[in-house]
Design a protein around this motif. Sequence first.
Motif, short mmCIF file in Angstrom:
data_model
loop_
_atom_site.label_atom_id
_atom_site.label_comp_id
_atom_site.label_asym_id
_atom_site.label_seq_id
_atom_site.Cartn_x
_atom_site.Cartn_y
_atom_site.Cartn_z
N LYS A 261 -5.38 -11.67 -9.53
CA LYS A 261 -5.06 -11.13 -8.21
C LYS A 261 -3.89 -10.18 -8.38
O LYS A 261 -2.79 -10.58 -8.76
N GLN A 262 -4.13 -8.92 -8.10
CA GLN A 262 -3.12 -7.89 -8.32
C GLN A 262 -2.23 -7.70 -7.10
O GLN A 262 -2.66 -7.96 -5.96
N PRO A 263 -1.01 -7.24 -7.30
CA PRO A 263 -0.15 -6.91 -6.17
C PRO A 263 -0.63 -5.63 -5.50
O PRO A 263 -1.42 -4.86 -6.09
N PRO A 264 -0.20 -5.34 -4.28
CA PRO A 264 -0.60 -4.09 -3.62
C PRO A 264 -0.05 -2.88 -4.37
O PRO A 264 0.94 -2.99 -5.10
N ARG A 265 -0.67 -1.74 -4.18
CA ARG A 265 -0.25 -0.55 -4.90
C ARG A 265 1.08 -0.01 -4.40
O ARG A 265 1.82 0.63 -5.14
N ILE A 266 1.40 -0.26 -3.12
CA ILE A 266 2.64 0.23 -2.53
C ILE A 266 3.31 -0.90 -1.77
O ILE A 266 2.65 -1.67 -1.06
N ALA A 267 4.60 -1.03 -1.94
CA ALA A 267 5.36 -2.06 -1.23
C ALA A 267 6.70 -1.48 -0.81
O ALA A 267 7.14 -0.43 -1.32
N ARG A 268 7.33 -2.17 0.13
CA ARG A 268 8.63 -1.71 0.65
C ARG A 268 9.60 -2.88 0.73
O ARG A 268 9.18 -4.04 0.72
N PRO A 269 10.90 -2.60 0.83
CA PRO A 269 11.89 -3.68 0.96
C PRO A 269 11.55 -4.60 2.12
O PRO A 269 11.17 -4.15 3.20
N GLY A 270 11.66 -5.90 1.88
CA GLY A 270 11.31 -6.89 2.88
C GLY A 270 9.91 -7.43 2.74
O GLY A 270 9.59 -8.50 3.28
N ASP A 271 9.03 -6.69 2.02
CA ASP A 271 7.67 -7.18 1.80
C ASP A 271 7.68 -8.36 0.83
O ASP A 271 8.55 -8.49 -0.03
N ILE A 272 6.68 -9.21 0.98
CA ILE A 272 6.46 -10.31 0.03
C ILE A 272 5.15 -10.03 -0.69
O ILE A 272 4.09 -10.00 -0.07
N ILE A 273 5.24 -9.79 -1.98
CA ILE A 273 4.05 -9.49 -2.76
C ILE A 273 3.83 -10.57 -3.80
O ILE A 273 4.75 -11.32 -4.13
#
Length: 380
Positions: A261-273
Amino acid sequence: MLQRLWGSGMAKEVKGPLRVVHRFVDMPKQNASFYNTTTQKVEEVHGCLPAMGYSFAAGTTDGPGSFAFEQGTTTSNPFWNTVRNFLAKPTANDIRCHAAKPILLATGRMVLPYEWQPKIVSTQMALIGNVVITGVPGEFTTMSGRRLRNTVKNVIAEVDESFGDVDVIVAGLCNTYSDYITTPEEYQIQRYEGASTIYGPHTLTIYLKQYAELAKHAVLNETVEPGPTPPNLSEKKLISLVTPVLYDSPKWGKEFGDCVKQPPRIARPGDIISARFISGHPRNNFMTGSTFLTIERLEEDETWTPVATDADWETRFYWERTSIVLGSSQVTVRWEIPETVLPGEYRIRHNGYYRYIFGGVYPYQGVSNHFKVKTLNLNL
C-alpha cells in the motif's frame, strides 16, 4: 522552560556535598515503632512475608479485574481460599500479620520456579547539596510520599541545621519492585493499593524508619552497612508465556519488504499518510539502538536523509499477523506530517527481520514510492 525558570528569579542554586547511601533491607524481619492514635500508645510493629489481598484481583477503578472481586474487601471466601491454598497456604501468623487484608496469594511462600515477590529490597538516597533524592523500591501513594518527604526533612533538620530547607524528591521503582506502599490508614480500607501493599499494614512505617536512618547517615557522611544480599536470579531461566516466533513467510508472490500500500503522491503539513509492507515478526529483532522505520527526504545531492524514526512522536508502527498458519504478517507505517516540515520529495522505509522456516533470522528492507510534500502556501 529552563530559560523561563532562570529568568523568573525563583531559581535556587544547589550547593553542598554530594553523597549516596544504599542498603538492602529484609522487610519481613524489620521492626519499627508506631504511634497508635486509637490507643494513644507507641506500639512495636513488624513486617510480614509478602502477600497480595483480595482487592488486588479487583483491579483499579480505571482497570477493573475479573470475576466478582471488589475493592474494599476485608473478608475471605472459602472457594478462593481453596484455590489459594493449592498454590501456597498462608500460616495463621501470616493471616494475623496482614490483617485487615484477607490473603488471596501468599506470595512470600511461593518459591517455584523462583520467588514470586521479593523479601529483600533495595533502599537508597542521594544527597545533592540541599536536594535529596529518595530511591524507593515501589509505588508510594500520595500521602505515603508526603510522610516520607516530611520524615527525611525533619531528620536532616535535626542532624544538621546548616542544610537549611531541603527539597526531597521521591523517585519510585528503583532497583526493586515491591508493589504499592500505602499508609496504615489506607491499608485498613483495602482498596487495590492497600491489597497490593505486600509487607503488611506497617510497610510504610518500616520504610520511614529505614529512610530516616539513610538520611542521618548521608548527612553525617557515615558508612552504611550493606544489609543482606538478595538472591541472585541471573542464572535462572526466566519463564515466558509469550509464544516464540516459529517462522515467517511472505504472501504468495511477494517478498519481505514489498510495499503493498503506497502513500499518496502529494501530501501537505498536517496530513496523515501511511504505507504497508510485507513483514516478519518484530520480535525477531527488537531493533535496539536502531529503528523499524525511517521517513527519508531526498537531498540536492541525490542522497536520502532520515528526518524521523520510530522514536519520533509523529510516526506510528503497527504490526498485524495476517495468517497464523502461513506465518504471514504486515506492518503499517504512519506519518503525521509536522507543520515545520521542509517541502520536497520523501519516502518511507521499513527495516525488519524474518525467521526462516529451516532456521536463522535474516534482515530485509522495504521502501515506498516517492511522494512530494508541499507547503500550504506554495505550489511546488
